[in-house]
Design an enzyme around this catalytic site. Structure first.
Site, PDB file in Angstrom:
ATOM      1  N   GLU A 125      12.887  74.136 103.622  1.00  0.00           N
ATOM      2  CA  GLU A 125      12.002  74.136 102.453  1.00  0.00           C
ATOM      3  C   GLU A 125      12.634  74.976 101.351  1.00  0.00           C
ATOM      4  O   GLU A 125      13.089  76.096 101.589  1.00  0.00           O
ATOM      5  CB  GLU A 125      10.649  74.712 102.858  1.00  0.00           C
ATOM      6  CG  GLU A 125       9.660  74.938 101.753  1.00  0.00           C
ATOM      7  CD  GLU A 125       8.356  75.551 102.287  1.00  0.00           C
ATOM      8  OE1 GLU A 125       7.517  75.903 101.448  1.00  0.00           O
ATOM      9  OE2 GLU A 125       8.181  75.674 103.513  1.00  0.00           O
ATOM     10  N   ASP A 164      11.362  76.482  97.971  1.00  0.00           N
ATOM     11  CA  ASP A 164      10.235  76.719  97.074  1.00  0.00           C
ATOM     12  C   ASP A 164      10.760  77.010  95.671  1.00  0.00           C
ATOM     13  O   ASP A 164      11.236  78.108  95.385  1.00  0.00           O
ATOM     14  CB  ASP A 164       9.392  77.891  97.569  1.00  0.00           C
ATOM     15  CG  ASP A 164       8.680  77.586  98.867  1.00  0.00           C
ATOM     16  OD1 ASP A 164       8.302  76.421  99.061  1.00  0.00           O
ATOM     17  OD2 ASP A 164       8.506  78.510  99.687  1.00  0.00           O
ATOM     18  N   GLU A 213       6.193  78.901  93.422  1.00  0.00           N
ATOM     19  CA  GLU A 213       4.897  79.250  94.007  1.00  0.00           C
ATOM     20  C   GLU A 213       4.288  80.245  93.044  1.00  0.00           C
ATOM     21  O   GLU A 213       4.851  81.323  92.805  1.00  0.00           O
ATOM     22  CB  GLU A 213       5.059  79.841  95.395  1.00  0.00           C
ATOM     23  CG  GLU A 213       5.575  78.828  96.407  1.00  0.00           C
ATOM     24  CD  GLU A 213       5.356  79.291  97.831  1.00  0.00           C
ATOM     25  OE1 GLU A 213       4.336  78.898  98.418  1.00  0.00           O
ATOM     26  OE2 GLU A 213       6.199  80.043  98.336  1.00  0.00           O
ATOM     27  N   HIS A 247      14.120  78.557 102.306  1.00  0.00           N
ATOM     28  CA  HIS A 247      13.763  78.747 103.716  1.00  0.00           C
ATOM     29  C   HIS A 247      14.623  77.815 104.579  1.00  0.00           C
ATOM     30  O   HIS A 247      14.268  76.648 104.777  1.00  0.00           O
ATOM     31  CB  HIS A 247      12.305  78.382 103.975  1.00  0.00           C
ATOM     32  CG  HIS A 247      11.279  79.168 103.237  1.00  0.00           C
ATOM     33  ND1 HIS A 247      10.612  80.236 103.802  1.00  0.00           N
ATOM     34  CD2 HIS A 247      10.761  79.022 101.990  1.00  0.00           C
ATOM     35  CE1 HIS A 247       9.732  80.718 102.938  1.00  0.00           C
ATOM     36  NE2 HIS A 247       9.805  79.998 101.823  1.00  0.00           N
TER      37      HIS A 247
END
Length: 542
Positions: A231, A233, A236, A247
């Site tokens: 992942e 991001d 956020e 991640h």
């Protein structure tokens, strides 16, 4: 993401849920969301693009009638005697995007409302960008930049308007799993680095075996399986705080979707699974600049902004090793560089994500090192090279009340300790029942999505940031020498064959970067090429 969002319902048909067959009571029509692919010669609009609702939000019933397969936070065990049987008997329906879920598009803008009231009450949503009616749009962001506009002015403490990439299958698992008859058209196949176990169908089977209803969410639970994948991001955020975070995962296909059980999912030991749940985050507030992001601050969250994320490789190609992820903003015609780490004597003034930043920040803050254990930035790059799906969502957090984003976390730690304070929200804020009742008009608006060559997706006048004041309560170590506490930290060991990358040569190769604000590499171009300015931040040997 820490948790999938919640869905509260009061339909005559019963609670909404997920299945892998396809119903025929509601036609599935994807809202259009055009975006642009850019080169240094200009941008091309993908006018037929659209978004699709994640299947975890949809109503599910026995194929051919209205009997629910899942109600509230429990499975109908008379139908779902096991996962495969449940998948074969239950159908997922099309979505009424605006009236049921508060999802609308207008031109190149997507609005996601947090609470939508009608015959039912819906909380949050998650959608994916589509290439066609049956395939997700796949992105390889290496040596590229990804840009979008966002309005988070209506997102208070405890909410997260997120935009991120995950290594899902482009067809939602339709080809791989015979039990999945819905596919990407109905938003199947979700996975992320938290290895979420609240996904009701995984790999074409119901996640009903071992399902436990949530003690604090009347519409969710956890099953015996989770679904893991790498992942990235990009965003956020709410109006108080923001973070961008890679991640990596050691799953199939360098971070691809993989069903997990037990410790593979990070249960019971959070950091011993196949994925990195924490990531390596850059949150300006957490990094010590308390004047950078927020309403009325340098990046003013009371109005729309442009967010640019650049993925820099060691050889300036889409097949190189990921070495840096840069962030900048454009607002009111100003190109705003990312904030710098503001803990002098403890950390260097980093302004981007790199292996050194991640290693040093983990040591300085005393964070777990699962990012390094899962291969670090290099492994994240190998995952991104496989192609990722774009996810856009708005959600609240039944696990940690979003305090990891916008408050001091852990809540029992000293907020003056570097790395603890992440935003100005109170440590008792963000409880989903409170947020859902007090913020019914909350929403996030994403628009003007662009993807392409570095320097091709934005314009403006660069500004220079003043030195931020030191965070309250922070006293630099005597002597002012930048040091980090001594500890053992795993190296970012790649999962593929190891290679040694030499230091940058004095002469930059063709297509390599040769100048730009903040750049400190080679400035002389190889024979036959010229250092050509693309914008103030990026010049290239061409």
């Amino acid at each position: 993401m820490l948790s999938s969002t919640t869905l509260l319902v009061s339909l005559s048909l019963g609670a909404l849920s997920l299945a892998q067959q396809v119903g025929n009571y509601t036609a599935e029509t994807h809202p259009r969301l055009p975006w642009q692919e850019c080169t240094r010669s200009g941008c091309t609009t993908k006018s037929s693009a659209s978004v699709v609702l994640d299947s975890n939000w949809r109503w599910t019933h026995i194929t051919g009638n209205y009997t629910n397969c899942y109600t509230g936070n429990t499975w109908n065990t008379s139908i779902c005697t096991d996962g495969a049987t449940c998948a074969s008997k239950c159908a997922v329906e099309g979505a009424n995007y605006q009236s049921t879920y508060g999802i609308t598009t207008s031109g190149n803008a997507l609005t996601l409302k947090f609470v939508t009231r009608g015959e039912n009450t819906n909380i949050g949503s998650r959608v994916y960008l589509m290439e066609s009616d049956t395939k997700y749009q796949m992105f390889n962001v290496l040596n590229k930049e990804f840009t979008f506009d966002v309005d988070v002015s209506q997102l208070p403490c405890g909410l997260n308007g997120a935009l991120y990439f995950v290594q899902m299958d482009s067809d939602g698992g339709l080809a791989k799993y015979s039990g999945n008859k819905a596919g990407a058209k109905y938003g199947t196949g979700y996975c992320d680095s938290q290895c979420p176990r609240d996904i009701k169908y995984i790999n074409g089977e119901a996640n009903s075996d071992g399902w436990t209803a949530s003690p604090n969410d009347t519409n969710a639970g956890t099953g015996g399986y989770g679904t893991c994948c790498a992942e990235m991001d990009i965003w956020e955020a709410n109006s108080i705080s923001t973070a961008y975070t890679p991640h990596p995962c050691r799953t199939d296909n360098d971070g691809g979707q993989q069903r997990c059980t037990g410790q593979q999912c990070g249960t019971p030991i959070r950091h011993d699974g196949v994925c990195d749940p924490d990531g390596c985050d850059f949150n300006s507030y957490r990094m010590g600049d308390r004047t950078y992001y927020g309403k009325g601050l340098t990046v003013d969250t009371s109005k729309k902004m442009t967010v640019v994320t650049q993925f820099i490789t060691d050889n300036n190609s889409t097949t190189g090793t990921l070495v840096e992820i840069r962030r900048l903003y454009v607002q009111d015609g100003r190109v705003i560089p990312n904030s710098k780490v503001n803990f002098p004597g403890l950390l260097e003034p980093f302004d981007s994500l790199s292996e050194k930043f991640c290693d040093d920040a983990k040591r300085a803050f005393g964070d777990a090192t699962s990012f390094q254990k899962q291969g670090g930035l290099a492994h994240m790059g190998r995952s991104l090279a496989k192609g990722h799906v774009l996810v856009l969502s708005v959600w609240d957090d039944h696990t940690a009340n979003m305090l990891w984003l916008d408050s001091s976390y852990p809540v029992d730690a000293d907020a003056n300790k570097p790395g603890i304070a992440r935003g100005t929200c109170a440590t008792d804020s963000g409880k989903p029942p409170d947020v859902e009742s007090s913020s019914p008009n909350a929403q996030v608006i994403f628009s003007n999505i662009k993807f392409g060559d570095i320097g091709s997706t934005y314009s403006g006048t660069p500004i220079t940031l003043p030195q931020a004041p030191l965070p309250p309560g922070y006293n630099p170590p005597a002597g002012g020498t930048t040091t980090v506490p001594t500890s053992t930290i795993p190296s970012s060991t790649p999962t593929g064959p190891s290679t040694t990358n030499p230091a940058p040569a004095a002469t930059q190769t063709k297509y390599g970067q040769c100048a730009g604000l903040g750049y400190n590499g080679p400035t002389q171009c190889a024979a036959g090429t010229t250092c050509t300015q693309i914008n103030q931040f990026y010049s290239q040997c061409i």
